[in-house]
Motif scaffolding. Structure first.
Motif, PDB file in Angstrom:
ATOM      1  N   PHE A 105       0.829  -1.204   0.000  1.00 50.95           N
ATOM      2  CA  PHE A 105       0.000   0.000   0.000  1.00 50.95           C
ATOM      3  C   PHE A 105       0.868   1.260   0.000  1.00 50.95           C
ATOM      4  CE2 PHE A 105      -2.788  -3.081   2.434  1.00 50.95           C
ATOM      5  CZ  PHE A 105      -3.472  -3.489   1.300  1.00 50.95           C
ATOM      6  N   GLN A 106       2.062   1.154   0.567  1.00 54.20           N
ATOM      7  CA  GLN A 106       2.999   2.276   0.482  1.00 54.20           C
ATOM      8  C   GLN A 106       3.284   2.610  -0.980  1.00 54.20           C
ATOM      9  OE1 GLN A 106       6.415   0.956   2.717  1.00 54.20           O
ATOM     10  NE2 GLN A 106       5.586   1.647   4.677  1.00 54.20           N
ATOM     11  N   VAL A 107       3.469   1.572  -1.785  1.00 54.94           N
ATOM     12  CA  VAL A 107       3.748   1.784  -3.206  1.00 54.94           C
ATOM     13  C   VAL A 107       2.602   2.535  -3.868  1.00 54.94           C
ATOM     14  CG1 VAL A 107       4.072   0.645  -5.435  1.00 54.94           C
ATOM     15  CG2 VAL A 107       5.284  -0.188  -3.419  1.00 54.94           C
ATOM     16  N   LYS A 108       1.367   2.182  -3.506  1.00 54.03           N
ATOM     17  CA  LYS A 108       0.213   2.875  -4.093  1.00 54.03           C
ATOM     18  C   LYS A 108       0.210   4.356  -3.713  1.00 54.03           C
ATOM     19  CE  LYS A 108      -3.188  -0.724  -4.943  1.00 54.03           C
ATOM     20  NZ  LYS A 108      -4.602  -1.122  -4.810  1.00 54.03           N
ATOM     21  N   LEU A 109       0.547   4.635  -2.454  1.00 54.41           N
ATOM     22  CA  LEU A 109       0.583   6.032  -2.021  1.00 54.41           C
ATOM     23  C   LEU A 109       1.726   6.782  -2.697  1.00 54.41           C
ATOM     24  CD1 LEU A 109      -0.231   5.623   1.782  1.00 54.41           C
ATOM     25  CD2 LEU A 109      -1.740   6.479  -0.016  1.00 54.41           C
ATOM     26  N   VAL A 147       9.847  -3.806  -3.208  1.00 53.59           N
ATOM     27  CA  VAL A 147      10.787  -2.719  -2.908  1.00 53.59           C
ATOM     28  C   VAL A 147      11.298  -2.040  -4.183  1.00 53.59           C
ATOM     29  CG1 VAL A 147      12.852  -4.190  -2.815  1.00 53.59           C
ATOM     30  CG2 VAL A 147      12.752  -2.080  -1.472  1.00 53.59           C
ATOM     31  N   GLN A 148      11.484  -2.803  -5.251  1.00 52.63           N
ATOM     32  CA  GLN A 148      11.976  -2.197  -6.493  1.00 52.63           C
ATOM     33  C   GLN A 148      10.949  -1.228  -7.081  1.00 52.63           C
ATOM     34  OE1 GLN A 148      13.212  -5.367  -9.135  1.00 52.63           O
ATOM     35  NE2 GLN A 148      15.251  -5.454  -8.210  1.00 52.63           N
ATOM     36  N   ASP A 149       9.693  -1.635  -7.053  1.00 53.54           N
ATOM     37  CA  ASP A 149       8.634  -0.743  -7.545  1.00 53.54           C
ATOM     38  C   ASP A 149       8.543   0.498  -6.663  1.00 53.54           C
ATOM     39  OD1 ASP A 149       6.600   0.213  -9.113  1.00 53.54           O
ATOM     40  OD2 ASP A 149       5.045  -1.058  -8.237  1.00 53.54           O
ATOM     41  N   MET A 150       8.728   0.306  -5.354  1.00 56.84           N
ATOM     42  CA  MET A 150       8.677   1.440  -4.433  1.00 56.84           C
ATOM     43  C   MET A 150       9.784   2.440  -4.751  1.00 56.84           C
ATOM     44  SD  MET A 150       8.641   1.476  -0.255  1.00 56.84           S
ATOM     45  CE  MET A 150      10.349   1.017  -0.008  1.00 56.84           C
ATOM     46  N   HIS A 151      11.005   1.942  -4.958  1.00 54.81           N
ATOM     47  CA  HIS A 151      12.121   2.828  -5.287  1.00 54.81           C
ATOM     48  C   HIS A 151      11.882   3.547  -6.611  1.00 54.81           C
ATOM     49  CE1 HIS A 151      15.298   0.739  -2.516  1.00 54.81           C
ATOM     50  NE2 HIS A 151      14.335   1.340  -1.856  1.00 54.81           N
ATOM     51  N   LYS A 152      11.276   2.850  -7.551  1.00 56.96           N
ATOM     52  CA  LYS A 152      10.970   3.467  -8.836  1.00 56.96           C
ATOM     53  C   LYS A 152      10.041   4.656  -8.664  1.00 56.96           C
ATOM     54  CE  LYS A 152       8.762   2.495 -13.288  1.00 56.96           C
ATOM     55  NZ  LYS A 152       8.071   1.476 -14.118  1.00 56.96           N
ATOM     56  N   PRO A 179      23.944   9.536  -1.801  1.00 53.58           N
ATOM     57  CA  PRO A 179      24.399   8.132  -1.848  1.00 53.58           C
ATOM     58  C   PRO A 179      23.396   7.197  -2.513  1.00 53.58           C
ATOM     59  CG  PRO A 179      24.764   9.083   0.334  1.00 53.58           C
ATOM     60  CD  PRO A 179      23.925  10.054  -0.425  1.00 53.58           C
ATOM     61  N   HIS A 180      22.108   7.458  -2.324  1.00 55.53           N
ATOM     62  CA  HIS A 180      21.083   6.625  -2.962  1.00 55.53           C
ATOM     63  C   HIS A 180      21.156   6.758  -4.481  1.00 55.53           C
ATOM     64  CE1 HIS A 180      19.248   5.598   0.842  1.00 55.53           C
ATOM     65  NE2 HIS A 180      19.109   6.873   1.155  1.00 55.53           N
ATOM     66  N   LEU A 181      21.325   7.979  -4.971  1.00 52.64           N
ATOM     67  CA  LEU A 181      21.410   8.195  -6.410  1.00 52.64           C
ATOM     68  C   LEU A 181      22.669   7.547  -6.983  1.00 52.64           C
ATOM     69  CD1 LEU A 181      20.326  11.957  -6.608  1.00 52.64           C
ATOM     70  CD2 LEU A 181      18.916   9.934  -7.054  1.00 52.64           C
ATOM     71  N   GLN A 182      23.768   7.669  -6.271  1.00 47.97           N
ATOM     72  CA  GLN A 182      25.009   7.053  -6.744  1.00 47.97           C
ATOM     73  C   GLN A 182      24.868   5.528  -6.793  1.00 47.97           C
ATOM     74  OE1 GLN A 182      27.566   8.852  -3.765  1.00 47.97           O
ATOM     75  NE2 GLN A 182      28.426  10.292  -5.255  1.00 47.97           N
ATOM     76  N   HIS A 183      24.176   4.961  -5.819  1.00 53.61           N
ATOM     77  CA  HIS A 183      23.962   3.512  -5.800  1.00 53.61           C
ATOM     78  C   HIS A 183      23.131   3.070  -7.000  1.00 53.61           C
ATOM     79  CE1 HIS A 183      23.322  -0.511  -4.244  1.00 53.61           C
ATOM     80  NE2 HIS A 183      22.006  -0.344  -4.348  1.00 53.61           N
ATOM     81  N   VAL A 184      22.112   3.849  -7.322  1.00 57.16           N
ATOM     82  CA  VAL A 184      21.260   3.525  -8.472  1.00 57.16           C
ATOM     83  C   VAL A 184      22.091   3.479  -9.752  1.00 57.16           C
ATOM     84  CG1 VAL A 184      19.426   4.427  -9.951  1.00 57.16           C
ATOM     85  CG2 VAL A 184      19.116   4.379  -7.482  1.00 57.16           C
ATOM     86  N   VAL A 185      23.013   4.423  -9.909  1.00 55.07           N
ATOM     87  CA  VAL A 185      23.867   4.455 -11.098  1.00 55.07           C
ATOM     88  C   VAL A 185      24.837   3.272 -11.093  1.00 55.07           C
ATOM     89  CG1 VAL A 185      25.611   5.764 -12.359  1.00 55.07           C
ATOM     90  CG2 VAL A 185      23.685   6.952 -11.277  1.00 55.07           C
ATOM     91  N   THR A 186      25.406   2.986  -9.934  1.00 57.97           N
ATOM     92  CA  THR A 186      26.418   1.933  -9.818  1.00 57.97           C
ATOM     93  C   THR A 186      25.860   0.561 -10.165  1.00 57.97           C
ATOM     94  OG1 THR A 186      27.567   3.180  -8.089  1.00 57.97           O
ATOM     95  CG2 THR A 186      28.078   0.837  -8.269  1.00 57.97           C
ATOM     96  N   ILE A 187      24.638   0.278  -9.746  1.00 59.93           N
ATOM     97  CA  ILE A 187      24.053  -1.050 -10.001  1.00 59.93           C
ATOM     98  C   ILE A 187      23.391  -1.137 -11.370  1.00 59.93           C
ATOM     99  CG2 ILE A 187      23.685  -1.470  -7.544  1.00 59.93           C
ATOM    100  CD1 ILE A 187      20.704  -0.879  -7.995  1.00 59.93           C
ATOM    101  N   GLN A 188      23.570  -0.099 -12.176  1.00 62.82           N
ATOM    102  CA  GLN A 188      23.017  -0.083 -13.536  1.00 62.82           C
ATOM    103  C   GLN A 188      21.499  -0.269 -13.541  1.00 62.82           C
ATOM    104  OE1 GLN A 188      24.765   0.371 -16.640  1.00 62.82           O
ATOM    105  NE2 GLN A 188      26.206   1.188 -15.167  1.00 62.82           N
ATOM    106  N   SER A 189      20.856   0.374 -12.595  1.00 65.03           N
ATOM    107  CA  SER A 189      19.400   0.301 -12.527  1.00 65.03           C
ATOM    108  C   SER A 189      18.776   0.991 -13.741  1.00 65.03           C
ATOM    109  CB  SER A 189      18.910   0.972 -11.239  1.00 65.03           C
ATOM    110  OG  SER A 189      17.528   1.241 -11.291  1.00 65.03           O
TER     111      SER A 189
END
Length: 395
Positions: A105-109, A147-152, A179-189
């Motif tokens: 439900f967090q994802v929906k919000l 969690v992936q959809d939530m981060h998206k 740091p979160h943005l750098q992690h997203v780039v590093t893991i090739q998201s």
């Protein structure tokens, strides 16, 4: 009605509203949204959602799900509906309850907030509700069924909020988004393009934002980004901004042995990426005398010479300006000229190039070479280097 004394009636009301939206008729959902907004439904839905998560007697989360779905419908409404949804009582009510509901439900919000952030008229109001720190805090969550959809949804909403807003970029940086943005780039998201754009824009936001980038090794990050051809211009612009703001610390990082080859990636770029990369690269050389000397000894000159036959005159001129900077800052300029046979090469350009601007730049170089040959060259001051690179006659 009050939830505590009329819970059954409240639940029936939720069911009825849900059925209205579920009807497959010809009336668009947005028309229903506008009618319900006029009745003040949004604040009541936010309050009811808070009551539902506190109610230990409920046997399921069905009604939580129904309210989250209804809120999602409203978040897709027209501008008037969205403006009603971002009012302080509604937004703060939803932010206060989002941590208390299950992740699905967090994802929906968060989808609601993402849709709302797509309307530029809502951004200042969302910021006033302190939404940015709330959204960033959920990026710490690394486990869960969705969690992936939530981060998206979170990153997409934060991108909309921070794009083109230095103030919101600073707020996001201070609250730990880097740091979160750098992690997203590093893991090739798949979200790396969003993350890279925010990070590069942050370098131009404010002194405090650049300080946060430095804490998170932003200089090293931008240098590594130079290996991505389609981001090389943005990365160079970011490095130029950081270097101009804090030349001593940033310069020492850029001169490290492992980083110099990354800067030379400029000359591996192609097409418009190469053409547009020359200006920020030149600004970096203008600010840092010592980095110019390091690059001059690290194979930068041959790479410049390789591209002097470029079909565009503006590119050839910028390459000659880079060559001038490397020459002016070099510890042994006469050796540089002789080693790379610059006099006959630049002479041919002056005699044959069809662009007056290129020929003029070539003549400036030849006059500088002549002064070296006559022993008159003492090396210009930083001020002279800067003005020459801006195209002001100094000879």
């Amino acid at each position: 009605p009050d939830y505590g004394t009329h819970k059954g009636l409240v639940l029936i009301g939720i069911d009825c509203i849900s059925k209205v939206f579920d009807m497959s008729g010809i009336t668009p959902k947005n028309d229903f949204c506008r009618l319900f907004v006029k009745s003040g439904i949004l604040e009541r839905l936010a309050k009811t959602l808070s009551n539902l998560v506190k109610d230990s007697t409920l046997q399921s989360d069905d009604y939580v799900d129904k309210i989250c779905t209804l809120l999602f419908y409203f978040s897709q409404g027209d501008n008037g509906v969205k403006m009603a949804m971002v009012q302080k009582t509604v937004t703060e009510g939803l932010l206060s309850v989002v941590r208390k509901v299950p992740q699905v439900f967090q994802v929906k919000l968060f989808k609601c907030f993402q849709r709302l952030s797509m309307d530029s008229a809502t951004l200042d109001i969302l910021q006033s509700a302190n939404i940015i720190p709330h959204l960033i805090s959920f990026l710490d969550v690394q486990v869960g069924p969705v969690v992936q959809d939530m981060h998206k949804q979170l990153l997409s909403a934060l991108f909309n909020l921070c794009r083109l807003s230095p103030q919101r970029q600073e707020q996001a940086a201070v609250n730990g988004i880097i740091p979160h943005l750098q992690h997203v780039v590093t893991i090739q998201s798949a979200l790396k393009e969003f993350a890279l754009q925010i990070l590069c824009e942050m370098s131009h936001a404010s002194k405090r934002t650049r300080a946060e980038l430095f804490k998170c090794k932003g200089t090293e990050f931008f240098l590594q980004t130079l290996s991505r051809c389609n981001w090389i211009v943005h990365a160079l612009e970011a490095l130029a901004a950081c270097l101009a703001d804090d030349p001593k610390r940033v310069d020492s990082i850029m001169q490290r042995t492992e980083h110099v080859p990354l800067l030379l990636n400029v000359f591996r770029a192609t097409g418009n990426f190469f053409e547009n990369a020359l200006e920020p690269f030149l600004r970096i050389l203008t600010v840092s005398d010592s980095l110019s000397r390091v690059l001059g000894d690290a194979g930068c000159v041959p790479k410049v010479l390789e591209h002097l036959d470029h079909p565009k005159a503006i590119v050839r001129k910028n390459l000659l300006r880079i060559l001038m900077s490397l020459f002016e800052k070099h510890a042994h300029p006469a050796t540089l000229v002789q080693e790379h046979k610059l006099v006959p090469l630049i002479t041919r350009i002056v005699e044959s190039d069809n662009s007056a601007l290129v020929r003029e730049m070539g003549n400036r170089l030849l006059r500088a070479f002549k002064k070296v040959g006559e022993g008159q060259w003492e090396g210009p001051s930083i001020h002279i280097c800067t003005t020459s690179l801006l195209g002001i006659e100094i000879f």
